[in-house]
Design an enzyme around this catalytic site. Structure first.
Site, PDB file in Angstrom:
ATOM      1  N   THR A  94      -1.553   3.556   4.502  1.00 51.01           N
ATOM      2  CA  THR A  94      -0.631   4.681   4.451  1.00 51.01           C
ATOM      3  C   THR A  94       0.343   4.667   5.609  1.00 51.01           C
ATOM      4  O   THR A  94      -0.055   4.402   6.740  1.00 51.01           O
ATOM      5  CB  THR A  94      -1.471   5.979   4.601  1.00 51.01           C
ATOM      6  OG1 THR A  94      -2.516   5.930   3.676  1.00 51.01           O
ATOM      7  CG2 THR A  94      -0.623   7.208   4.437  1.00 51.01           C
TER       8      THR A  94
ATOM      9  N   THR B 296       1.894   6.987   0.340  1.00 51.09           N
ATOM     10  CA  THR B 296       0.984   5.882   0.053  1.00 51.09           C
ATOM     11  C   THR B 296       0.894   5.627  -1.452  1.00 51.09           C
ATOM     12  O   THR B 296       1.173   6.524  -2.258  1.00 51.09           O
ATOM     13  CB  THR B 296      -0.429   6.202   0.585  1.00 51.09           C
ATOM     14  OG1 THR B 296      -1.253   5.048   0.498  1.00 51.09           O
ATOM     15  CG2 THR B 296      -1.093   7.310  -0.199  1.00 51.09           C
TER      16      THR B 296
ATOM     17  N   GLY C 280      -9.065   7.978   2.506  1.00 54.13           N
ATOM     18  CA  GLY C 280      -8.724   9.388   2.371  1.00 54.13           C
ATOM     19  C   GLY C 280      -9.908  10.305   2.152  1.00 54.13           C
ATOM     20  O   GLY C 280      -9.894  11.455   2.591  1.00 54.13           O
TER      21      GLY C 280
ATOM     22  N   ARG D 209      -7.331   9.279  -9.224  1.00 54.61           N
ATOM     23  CA  ARG D 209      -7.799   9.501  -7.848  1.00 54.61           C
ATOM     24  C   ARG D 209      -6.604   9.846  -6.942  1.00 54.61           C
ATOM     25  O   ARG D 209      -5.558   9.201  -6.975  1.00 54.61           O
ATOM     26  CB  ARG D 209      -8.498   8.242  -7.336  1.00 54.61           C
ATOM     27  CG  ARG D 209      -9.053   8.361  -5.912  1.00 54.61           C
ATOM     28  CD  ARG D 209      -8.103   7.838  -4.861  1.00 54.61           C
ATOM     29  NE  ARG D 209      -8.697   7.815  -3.530  1.00 54.61           N
ATOM     30  CZ  ARG D 209      -8.013   7.573  -2.419  1.00 54.61           C
ATOM     31  NH1 ARG D 209      -6.727   7.354  -2.468  1.00 54.61           N
ATOM     32  NH2 ARG D 209      -8.615   7.565  -1.258  1.00 54.61           N
ATOM     33  N   VAL D 210      -6.787  10.863  -6.156  1.00 52.37           N
ATOM     34  CA  VAL D 210      -5.784  11.260  -5.157  1.00 52.37           C
ATOM     35  C   VAL D 210      -6.460  11.231  -3.798  1.00 52.37           C
ATOM     36  O   VAL D 210      -7.596  11.691  -3.655  1.00 52.37           O
ATOM     37  CB  VAL D 210      -5.239  12.681  -5.470  1.00 52.37           C
ATOM     38  CG1 VAL D 210      -4.380  13.203  -4.332  1.00 52.37           C
ATOM     39  CG2 VAL D 210      -4.448  12.668  -6.779  1.00 52.37           C
ATOM     40  N   GLY D 211      -5.772  10.676  -2.816  1.00 54.35           N
ATOM     41  CA  GLY D 211      -6.344  10.577  -1.476  1.00 54.35           C
ATOM     42  C   GLY D 211      -5.897  11.708  -0.573  1.00 54.35           C
ATOM     43  O   GLY D 211      -5.463  12.770  -1.019  1.00 54.35           O
ATOM     44  N   ASP D 212      -6.000  11.460   0.722  1.00 52.68           N
ATOM     45  CA  ASP D 212      -5.653  12.482   1.715  1.00 52.68           C
ATOM     46  C   ASP D 212      -4.150  12.618   1.944  1.00 52.68           C
ATOM     47  O   ASP D 212      -3.679  13.664   2.393  1.00 52.68           O
ATOM     48  CB  ASP D 212      -6.305  12.126   3.059  1.00 52.68           C
ATOM     49  CG  ASP D 212      -5.806  10.786   3.591  1.00 52.68           C
ATOM     50  OD1 ASP D 212      -5.748   9.812   2.797  1.00 52.68           O
ATOM     51  OD2 ASP D 212      -5.466  10.694   4.785  1.00 52.68           O
TER      52      ASP D 212
ATOM     53  N   SER E  49       0.819  -1.214   0.000  1.00 50.19           N
ATOM     54  CA  SER E  49       0.000   0.000   0.000  1.00 50.19           C
ATOM     55  C   SER E  49       0.855   1.266   0.000  1.00 50.19           C
ATOM     56  O   SER E  49       0.325   2.368   0.159  1.00 50.19           O
ATOM     57  CB  SER E  49      -0.953   0.000   1.195  1.00 50.19           C
ATOM     58  OG  SER E  49      -0.246  -0.257   2.374  1.00 50.19           O
TER      59      SER E  49
ATOM     60  N   THR F  44      -4.467   7.809   8.524  1.00 47.91           N
ATOM     61  CA  THR F  44      -4.434   6.631   7.672  1.00 47.91           C
ATOM     62  C   THR F  44      -5.872   6.188   7.452  1.00 47.91           C
ATOM     63  O   THR F  44      -6.763   6.567   8.212  1.00 47.91           O
ATOM     64  CB  THR F  44      -3.586   5.514   8.330  1.00 47.91           C
ATOM     65  OG1 THR F  44      -3.527   4.390   7.459  1.00 47.91           O
ATOM     66  CG2 THR F  44      -4.153   5.081   9.662  1.00 47.91           C
ATOM     67  N   GLY F  45      -6.092   5.417   6.414  1.00 53.43           N
ATOM     68  CA  GLY F  45      -7.454   4.964   6.162  1.00 53.43           C
ATOM     69  C   GLY F  45      -8.034   5.593   4.913  1.00 53.43           C
ATOM     70  O   GLY F  45      -7.297   6.085   4.053  1.00 53.43           O
TER      71      GLY F  45
HETATM   72  N1  GLY Z   1      -5.093   7.210   3.124  1.00 47.91           N
HETATM   73  C1  GLY Z   1      -4.716   6.784   1.861  1.00 47.91           C
HETATM   74  C2  GLY Z   1      -5.665   7.070   0.793  1.00 47.91           C
HETATM   75  O1  GLY Z   1      -6.855   7.172   1.010  1.00 47.91           O
HETATM   76  O2  GLY Z   1      -5.219   7.185  -0.327  1.00 47.91           O
END
Ligand code: GLY
Length: 321
Positions: free
Chosen positions: A183, A201, A237, A211-214, A81, A234-235
């Site tokens: 993450t 991550t 995003g 797609r982009v996360g947090d 991940s 983490t988790g």
């Molecule tokens: N926390 C990682 C993501 O959602 O990409």
């Protein structure tokens, strides 16, 4: 009223960290304060913490420590991940997100970056060598190549095999952390008492392309305010971004919450406003006094702390038991 134990702690620490001459009201001491450098990271990451500690031992800053620390899972093909070996998007591309923040409030970030094993180092280069905070996609890749990073294939045979299996049904169910590993976010305090953080991550497996996360979003996946503390997430995003999670945790610490209280309140903000069923989000925080805390929505989140060279993996408290 400031309780006596906390007052004594703050008084003694203010000698170490002069900016601590003030104290926060209404705070409860939830964990022992550090008397020296500290490294804390999401999930079970003893090797990453060891690399960060080694950087501190060599006289490196907290910024050097967090960069060195998160490079370990970034390079690990078995960590699926983060970085090299990360699970691809639904089209089979490994796309990486990372950010870094130092004690001066400087920040650097890369999103949707392909072919570069250490996005955290590119994020640091964005912070140190450009007038910008964030570079994305092709622009981030071109910047990395122009700055000495080399292009690599990040899709390992194992990740490709899993992806091809997934393609047979292509059922998209973005449940983060089912593999109990997501993450990596890391926070460090160096011998000067300065705090820095990093977050990196490969994002959700089989996400939509682009797609982009947090994790690369300053204030969502990571935030550091050297006067008060740092936090990372983490988790899933999407839930973290909608609440500016890490900024919220630091802001709550600035208002006087302990790291534990701040992480709990930020997680409750999600629980109270969003559909969190089956979804994991975890927060991790440390304050200027070296107190730390963590909290997640689902159980199963843990974190690794290195304090005075002793390494411990601790299960975080969670909303759902
Ligand atoms: N926390 C990682 C993501 O959602 O990409």
């Amino acid at each position: 009223m400031l309780n006596r134990r906390r007052f004594l702690t703050l008084s003694s620490l203010s000698g170490l960290f002069p900016s601590l001459a003030f104290a926060h009201k209404n705070s409860v001491l939830h964990s022992a304060p550090t008397s020296g450098p500290l490294v804390i990271s999401t999930w079970k990451q003893p090797k990453a913490n060891a690399a960060a500690q080694a950087a501190l031992d060599k006289g490196g800053s907290a910024l050097d420590a967090v960069e060195a620390g998160v490079k370990i899972p970034e390079a690990d093909p078995d960590d699926m991940s983060v970085g090299y070996g990360g699970r691809p998007d639904r089209d089979g591309h490994v796309t990486l997100d990372a950010c870094i923040m130092d004690e001066k409030g400087n920040a650097g970030s890369v999103t949707f970056l392909e072919h570069i094993k250490h996005p955290i180092s590119v994020a640091r280069a964005v912070m140190e060598k450009t007038p910008h905070v964030m570079l994305s996609g092709e622009g981030a890749l071109n910047f990395a190549l122009a700055n000495g990073f080399t292009k690599e294939n990040l899709l390992t045979p194992k990740a490709e095999k899993e992806w091809r299996e997934w393609l047979k049904t292509a059922k998209y169910k973005p449940i983060a952390n089912i593999e109990r590993h997501d993450t990596i976010g890391m926070l460090a305090i160096d011998s000067k008492g300065n705090i820095s953080g990093a977050c990196t991550t490969s994002g959700l497996a089989y996400k939509m392309r682009g797609r982009v996360g947090d994790s690369p979003i300053i204030g969502a996946g990571l935030f550091v305010d050297n006067e008060f503390g740092g936090a990372c997430a983490t988790g899933l995003g999407e839930l973290v971004m909608r609440t500016c999670g890490s900024f919220l945790v630091v802001e709550l610490m600035r208002q006087g919450r302990t790291p534990q209280q701040a992480c709990e309140e930020a997680a409750l903000r999600i629980v109270n406003k969003q559909d969190f069923k089956d979804i994991q989000v975890g927060f991790l925080a440390v304050n200027k006094q070296g107190e730390y805390g963590a909290f997640s929505i689902q159980k199963g989140f843990n974190y690794t702390i290195t304090l005075n060279r002793a390494v411990q993996v601790i299960d975080a408290k969670s909303y759902l038991k």
